[in-house]
Design an enzyme around this catalytic site. Structure first.
Site, PDB file in Angstrom:
ATOM      1  N   THR A  95      -5.689  -6.926  10.597  1.00 28.43           N
ATOM      2  CA  THR A  95      -5.943  -5.627   9.951  1.00 28.43           C
ATOM      3  C   THR A  95      -5.313  -4.477  10.731  1.00 28.43           C
ATOM      4  O   THR A  95      -4.686  -3.590  10.151  1.00 28.43           O
ATOM      5  CB  THR A  95      -7.468  -5.385   9.844  1.00 28.43           C
ATOM      6  OG1 THR A  95      -8.072  -6.512   9.200  1.00 28.43           O
ATOM      7  CG2 THR A  95      -7.763  -4.122   9.052  1.00 28.43           C
ATOM      8  N   LYS A 113       0.816  -1.218   0.000  1.00 21.84           N
ATOM      9  CA  LYS A 113       0.000   0.000   0.000  1.00 21.84           C
ATOM     10  C   LYS A 113       0.855   1.276   0.000  1.00 21.84           C
ATOM     11  O   LYS A 113       2.069   1.224   0.282  1.00 21.84           O
ATOM     12  CB  LYS A 113      -0.941  -0.047   1.207  1.00 21.84           C
ATOM     13  CG  LYS A 113      -1.953  -1.196   1.138  1.00 21.84           C
ATOM     14  CD  LYS A 113      -2.922  -1.159   2.313  1.00 21.84           C
ATOM     15  CE  LYS A 113      -3.992  -2.235   2.188  1.00 21.84           C
ATOM     16  NZ  LYS A 113      -4.978  -2.158   3.313  1.00 21.84           N
ATOM     17  N   ARG A 152       2.302  -6.514   8.810  1.00 19.63           N
ATOM     18  CA  ARG A 152       1.589  -5.357   9.371  1.00 19.63           C
ATOM     19  C   ARG A 152       2.153  -4.947  10.727  1.00 19.63           C
ATOM     20  O   ARG A 152       2.208  -3.755  11.039  1.00 19.63           O
ATOM     21  CB  ARG A 152       0.089  -5.652   9.435  1.00 19.63           C
ATOM     22  CG  ARG A 152      -0.566  -5.534   8.056  1.00 19.63           C
ATOM     23  CD  ARG A 152      -1.957  -6.087   8.029  1.00 19.63           C
ATOM     24  NE  ARG A 152      -2.693  -5.691   6.835  1.00 19.63           N
ATOM     25  CZ  ARG A 152      -3.887  -6.187   6.498  1.00 19.63           C
ATOM     26  NH1 ARG A 152      -4.466  -7.109   7.256  1.00 19.63           N
ATOM     27  NH2 ARG A 152      -4.491  -5.773   5.399  1.00 19.63           N
ATOM     28  N   GLU A 159      -9.520  -9.987  -7.903  1.00 17.87           N
ATOM     29  CA  GLU A 159      -8.600  -8.857  -7.686  1.00 17.87           C
ATOM     30  C   GLU A 159      -7.398  -8.957  -8.618  1.00 17.87           C
ATOM     31  O   GLU A 159      -6.900  -7.940  -9.106  1.00 17.87           O
ATOM     32  CB  GLU A 159      -8.154  -8.842  -6.213  1.00 17.87           C
ATOM     33  CG  GLU A 159      -9.311  -8.524  -5.268  1.00 17.87           C
ATOM     34  CD  GLU A 159      -8.959  -8.737  -3.797  1.00 17.87           C
ATOM     35  OE1 GLU A 159      -7.794  -9.092  -3.481  1.00 17.87           O
ATOM     36  OE2 GLU A 159      -9.855  -8.556  -2.953  1.00 17.87           O
ATOM     37  N   TYR A 209     -12.472  -1.448  -3.925  1.00 17.84           N
ATOM     38  CA  TYR A 209     -12.983  -1.650  -2.562  1.00 17.84           C
ATOM     39  C   TYR A 209     -14.495  -1.489  -2.473  1.00 17.84           C
ATOM     40  O   TYR A 209     -15.028  -1.215  -1.394  1.00 17.84           O
ATOM     41  CB  TYR A 209     -12.289  -0.683  -1.598  1.00 17.84           C
ATOM     42  CG  TYR A 209     -10.890  -1.135  -1.196  1.00 17.84           C
ATOM     43  CD1 TYR A 209     -10.711  -2.226  -0.351  1.00 17.84           C
ATOM     44  CD2 TYR A 209      -9.753  -0.473  -1.650  1.00 17.84           C
ATOM     45  CE1 TYR A 209      -9.443  -2.649   0.025  1.00 17.84           C
ATOM     46  CE2 TYR A 209      -8.473  -0.889  -1.277  1.00 17.84           C
ATOM     47  CZ  TYR A 209      -8.334  -1.979  -0.430  1.00 17.84           C
ATOM     48  OH  TYR A 209      -7.074  -2.400  -0.056  1.00 17.84           O
ATOM     49  N   ARG A 249      -2.441 -14.478   4.438  1.00 18.10           N
ATOM     50  CA  ARG A 249      -3.114 -13.714   5.494  1.00 18.10           C
ATOM     51  C   ARG A 249      -2.366 -13.888   6.822  1.00 18.10           C
ATOM     52  O   ARG A 249      -2.292 -12.959   7.621  1.00 18.10           O
ATOM     53  CB  ARG A 249      -4.582 -14.140   5.642  1.00 18.10           C
ATOM     54  CG  ARG A 249      -5.461 -13.846   4.423  1.00 18.10           C
ATOM     55  CD  ARG A 249      -5.863 -12.398   4.289  1.00 18.10           C
ATOM     56  NE  ARG A 249      -6.700 -11.926   5.370  1.00 18.10           N
ATOM     57  CZ  ARG A 249      -7.452 -10.818   5.311  1.00 18.10           C
ATOM     58  NH1 ARG A 249      -7.481 -10.079   4.198  1.00 18.10           N
ATOM     59  NH2 ARG A 249      -8.151 -10.427   6.338  1.00 18.10           N
TER      60      ARG A 249
HETATM   61  P1  IDP Z   1      -8.255  -6.581   5.649  1.00 16.75           P
HETATM   62  O1  IDP Z   1      -7.417  -5.712   4.725  1.00 16.75           O
HETATM   63  O2  IDP Z   1      -7.446  -7.089   6.807  1.00 16.75           O
HETATM   64  O3  IDP Z   1      -8.969  -7.684   4.911  1.00 16.75           O
HETATM   65  P2  IDP Z   1     -10.809  -5.188   5.788  1.00 16.75           P
HETATM   66  O4  IDP Z   1     -11.725  -5.221   6.955  1.00 16.75           O
HETATM   67  O5  IDP Z   1     -11.206  -5.973   4.573  1.00 16.75           O
HETATM   68  O6  IDP Z   1      -9.355  -5.639   6.301  1.00 16.75           O
HETATM   69  O7  IDP Z   1     -10.611  -3.655   5.401  1.00 16.75           O
HETATM   70  C1  IDP Z   1      -9.977  -3.297   4.178  1.00 16.75           C
HETATM   71  C2  IDP Z   1      -9.008  -2.164   4.457  1.00 16.75           C
HETATM   72  O8  IDP Z   1      -9.728  -1.020   4.910  1.00 16.75           O
HETATM   73  C3  IDP Z   1      -7.991  -2.429   5.588  1.00 16.75           C
HETATM   74  O9  IDP Z   1      -6.878  -3.185   5.172  1.00 16.75           O
HETATM   75  C4  IDP Z   1      -7.618  -1.013   5.995  1.00 16.75           C
HETATM   76  O10 IDP Z   1      -6.676  -0.414   5.103  1.00 16.75           O
HETATM   77  C5  IDP Z   1      -8.950  -0.287   5.867  1.00 16.75           C
HETATM   78  N1  IDP Z   1      -9.681  -0.264   7.144  1.00 16.75           N
HETATM   79  C6  IDP Z   1     -10.281  -1.308   7.780  1.00 16.75           C
HETATM   80  N2  IDP Z   1     -10.861  -0.929   8.932  1.00 16.75           N
HETATM   81  C7  IDP Z   1     -10.628   0.404   9.035  1.00 16.75           C
HETATM   82  C8  IDP Z   1     -10.976   1.396  10.034  1.00 16.75           C
HETATM   83  O11 IDP Z   1     -11.634   1.103  11.042  1.00 16.75           O
HETATM   84  N3  IDP Z   1     -10.552   2.670   9.798  1.00 16.75           N
HETATM   85  C9  IDP Z   1      -9.831   3.013   8.663  1.00 16.75           C
HETATM   86  N4  IDP Z   1      -9.498   2.122   7.726  1.00 16.75           N
HETATM   87  C10 IDP Z   1      -9.877   0.835   7.895  1.00 16.75           C
HETATM   88 MG    MG Z   2     -10.525  -7.669   3.521  1.00 15.16          MG
END
Ligand code: IDP
Ligand code: MG
Length: 139
Positions: free
Chosen positions: A93, A11, A104, A128, A51, A87
Site C-alpha cells: 500500500t 488511480k 506502486r 468491485e 470504499y 497484488r
Molecule cells: P490497499 O489498496 O493496498 O488494499 P487499503 O488498506 O485497503 O490498501 O486502503 C485502501 C486505500 O486507501 C489505499 O490504496 C490508499 O489509497 C488509501 N490509504 C490507505 N492507508 C492510508 C493512509 O494511512 N493515509 C491515506 N490514505 C490511505
Molecule cells: Mg484494500
C-alpha cells in the site's frame, strides 16, 4: 481454489501524471488479459460507496476526495491466480515499502496516492467488477 479474475483501477494521480500506458503495459507483460476497461470519473458519492468498507478509517474522507478528484481507468483482468498475482505486481500500500519494480514503487507518490488499486479477494474482485461494469457477465 483461487479464481481467474481480478479488478483494478489506475488511480487519479497516475492517470493525471500520464502513467496509464506504462502501467497497462506492465499489466499485460505480467500475463493479465484485459477483459473489460473504461476511463471514468467517480463522483464523491460513488467513491464513498466503493470504499464503504473503510468508512471508519481515519483516512476515509481524504480517500474519497482523492479518488473523485480526476479520471480513473477501471478494468477487469484475467489470469490464473489473478487476485494474488496482481497484488504482487502492484506492491505494498505504501509505495515507500513496496518491492522495487512493482507498480506502486515505480509510480506511487504517497500511501494515499499510490497509483493503483487491486482487489484483495475473489469475492471483492467480483463485487468491485460489477460495481463498475453492469454488463460484466457478458465478458
Ligand atoms: P490497499 O489498496 O493496498 O488494499 P487499503 O488498506 O485497503 O490498501 O486502503 C485502501 C486505500 O486507501 C489505499 O490504496 C490508499 O489509497 C488509501 N490509504 C490507505 N492507508 C492510508 C493512509 O494511512 N493515509 C491515506 N490514505 C490511505
Ligand atoms: Mg484494500
Amino acid at each position: 481454489m483461487s479464481g481467474t479474475r481480478t479488478f483494478t483501477m489506475i488511480k487519479p494521480d497516475a492517470v493525471k501524471a500520464g502513467n496509464s500506458g506504462a502501467i497497462l503495459k506492465m499489466i499485460e507483460e505480467a500475463g493479465f488479459r484485459i477483459v473489460a476497461m473504461k476511463l471514468t470519473k467517480l463522483s464523491p458519492e460513488k467513491a464513498g460507496e466503493f470504499y464503504a468498507v473503510h468508512k471508519e478509517r481515519p483516512f476515509y474522507g481524504e480517500l474519497v476526495e482523492y479518488m473523485s478528484s480526476g479520471p480513473i481507468i477501471a478494468a477487469i483482468l484475467e489470469k490464473d491466480n489473478a487476485v494474488e498475482d496482481f497484488r504482487k505486481l502492484i506492491g505494498a500500500t505504501n509505495p515507500a515499502e513496496a518491492e522495487p519494480g512493482t507498480v506502486r514503487a515505480l509510480y506511487g507518490t504517497s500511501i494515499g496516492e499510490n497509483a493503483i488499486h487491486g482487489a484483495d479477494s475473489d469475492e471483492n474482485a467480483a463485487r468491485e467488477g460489477s460495481f463498475h461494469f453492469a454488463q460484466v457477465e457478458m465478458f
